[in-house]
Design a protein around this motif. Structure first.
Motif, PDB file in Angstrom:
ATOM      1  N   ASP A  21       0.830  -1.194   0.000  1.00  0.00           N
ATOM      2  CA  ASP A  21       0.000   0.000   0.000  1.00  0.00           C
ATOM      3  C   ASP A  21       0.874   1.258   0.000  1.00  0.00           C
ATOM      4  O   ASP A  21       1.881   1.319   0.719  1.00  0.00           O
ATOM      5  N   PRO A  22       0.534   2.261  -0.818  1.00  0.00           N
ATOM      6  CA  PRO A  22       1.346   3.482  -0.868  1.00  0.00           C
ATOM      7  C   PRO A  22       1.502   4.159   0.491  1.00  0.00           C
ATOM      8  O   PRO A  22       2.573   4.683   0.804  1.00  0.00           O
ATOM      9  N   VAL A  32       8.102  -2.193   5.705  1.00  0.00           N
ATOM     10  CA  VAL A  32       7.791  -2.748   4.394  1.00  0.00           C
ATOM     11  C   VAL A  32       8.950  -3.591   3.891  1.00  0.00           C
ATOM     12  O   VAL A  32       8.757  -4.706   3.378  1.00  0.00           O
ATOM     13  N   ARG A  33      10.164  -3.082   4.050  1.00  0.00           N
ATOM     14  CA  ARG A  33      11.346  -3.820   3.588  1.00  0.00           C
ATOM     15  C   ARG A  33      11.495  -5.138   4.345  1.00  0.00           C
ATOM     16  O   ARG A  33      11.774  -6.190   3.746  1.00  0.00           O
ATOM     17  N   VAL A  71      -1.447  -8.290   1.540  1.00  0.00           N
ATOM     18  CA  VAL A  71      -1.460  -6.835   1.598  1.00  0.00           C
ATOM     19  C   VAL A  71      -0.508  -6.357   2.685  1.00  0.00           C
ATOM     20  O   VAL A  71      -0.559  -6.841   3.818  1.00  0.00           O
ATOM     21  N   LEU A  72       0.355  -5.425   2.340  1.00  0.00           N
ATOM     22  CA  LEU A  72       1.178  -4.729   3.317  1.00  0.00           C
ATOM     23  C   LEU A  72       0.561  -3.349   3.509  1.00  0.00           C
ATOM     24  O   LEU A  72       0.677  -2.477   2.641  1.00  0.00           O
ATOM     25  N   GLY A  73      -0.120  -3.163   4.624  1.00  0.00           N
ATOM     26  CA  GLY A  73      -0.821  -1.906   4.859  1.00  0.00           C
ATOM     27  C   GLY A  73      -1.678  -2.013   6.104  1.00  0.00           C
ATOM     28  O   GLY A  73      -1.631  -3.009   6.833  1.00  0.00           O
ATOM     29  N   LEU A  98      -2.566 -10.364   5.484  1.00  0.00           N
ATOM     30  CA  LEU A  98      -2.234  -8.968   5.756  1.00  0.00           C
ATOM     31  C   LEU A  98      -1.051  -8.893   6.698  1.00  0.00           C
ATOM     32  O   LEU A  98      -0.977  -9.633   7.687  1.00  0.00           O
ATOM     33  N   VAL A  99      -0.120  -8.000   6.382  1.00  0.00           N
ATOM     34  CA  VAL A  99       0.930  -7.611   7.312  1.00  0.00           C
ATOM     35  C   VAL A  99       0.631  -6.166   7.695  1.00  0.00           C
ATOM     36  O   VAL A  99       0.798  -5.265   6.880  1.00  0.00           O
ATOM     37  N   PRO A 100       0.165  -5.931   8.931  1.00  0.00           N
ATOM     38  CA  PRO A 100      -0.268  -4.579   9.294  1.00  0.00           C
ATOM     39  C   PRO A 100       0.908  -3.599   9.360  1.00  0.00           C
ATOM     40  O   PRO A 100       1.838  -3.790  10.131  1.00  0.00           O
ATOM     41  N   ILE A 101       0.842  -2.567   8.546  1.00  0.00           N
ATOM     42  CA  ILE A 101       1.831  -1.497   8.556  1.00  0.00           C
ATOM     43  C   ILE A 101       1.068  -0.191   8.406  1.00  0.00           C
ATOM     44  O   ILE A 101       0.407   0.033   7.394  1.00  0.00           O
TER      45      ILE A 101
END
Length: 279
Positions: A21-22, A32-33, A71-73, A98-101
């Motif tokens: 996600d932006p 994110v990395r 989803v990364l967000g 989902l990976v919550p960020i």
């Protein structure tokens, strides 16, 4: 809603579509990395999508093939993804992960996703699929967690904090107001007609303070109508809930919608699958 169960094969053996996600890139590029490194190292094949808009993310999801979407967000990214997949009628084709960020991940945690990046990324690779219900309204809106009708204009946490000194000043200056000032941003009662599977729970001549709806493990929605002081509250279980009234707003997960005059939510049992850690 059924308990979690392992997928037919480990997600390590399934190709993944990683949608970053932006907003996640903007607020926490390091997380994110880390998540990307863990997933690329652990999965058999990973295609990374770095969209610049929601439309670009939806196109990537629509052309994902056999890849499982990850989803990364934050919660907003999760909701957009579920909404897009449901609209394309592909929500049930593969489990979503989902990976919550980001700053808003309370919904994801409530659904069983770890709040930290590393445990969440590992759960994508080694977790189980949890079947979840979905509330869908006639306009195409969805609810993953909870729905509430505050019965008045919703007040944000920031606005409620700001309102406190204003309220104190108003009380000291104006003692003759006939209408009481809301305490801590509490909205006034509202006249709503609430039906659960055709059964009338509240009518327009019975003011209520709040109506809340949420999915439950029993596969039906739980409905709670909080009446004004002195009146008996009402609880029910239903597959279809209809609320009507004069220009009411409602909160679906984290988003406030309205005003509307009527809305019907229908429960879709086991509509989607979410990857969560093994117990």
């Amino acid at each position: 809603m059924s308990p979690g169960h392992p997928p037919p094969d480990s997600d390590r053996e399934h190709p993944l579509l990683l949608v970053i996600d932006p907003a996640a890139r903007a607020v926490d590029g390091e997380s994110v990395r880390i998540a990307k490194d863990v997933l690329c190292a652990g999965a058999s094949s990973v295609k990374v999508c770095v969209p610049d808009s929601a439309e670009e993310a939806e196109r990537a999801l629509a052309h994902r093939g056999r890849r499982h979407p990850v989803v990364l967000g934050d919660d907003s990214a999760l909701l957009r993804t579920v909404r897009a997949l449901h609209r394309d009628r592909t929500l049930g084709e593969a489990p979503l992960a989902l990976v919550p960020i980001g700053p808003r991940s309370a919904l994801a945690r409530g659904l069983g996703v770890p709040g930290q990046v590393l445990p969440a990324a590992r759960a994508v690779l080694d977790g189980v699929e949890r079947e979840l219900d979905l509330l869908v309204d006639e306009s195409g809106g969805i609810v993953l967690g909870a729905l509430s009708i505050p019965c008045g204009t919703p007040v944000s946490r920031t606005a409620a904090h700001w309102w406190t000194p204003v309220e104190k000043t108003a009380r000291s200056l104006v003692r003759t107001l006939t209408a009481p000032i809301p305490v801590n941003g509490s909205p006034p009662p509202q006249r709503l007609r609430v039906e659960a599977d055709g059964v009338l729970l509240a009518d327009l001549d019975q003011p209520v303070r709040e109506v809340s709806v949420r999915t439950s493990p029993s596969g039906v929605a739980e409905v709670f109508v909080r009446r004004t002081e002195g009146a008996e509250h009402v609880r029910a279980q239903a597959r279809t809930i209809t609320v009507s009234g004069r220009d009411f707003r409602y909160r679906a997960d984290s988003a406030v919608t309205g005003p509307v005059r009527t809305r019907t939510w229908t429960l879709e049992p086991s509509a989607w699958r979410l990857t969560v850690p093994r117990r």
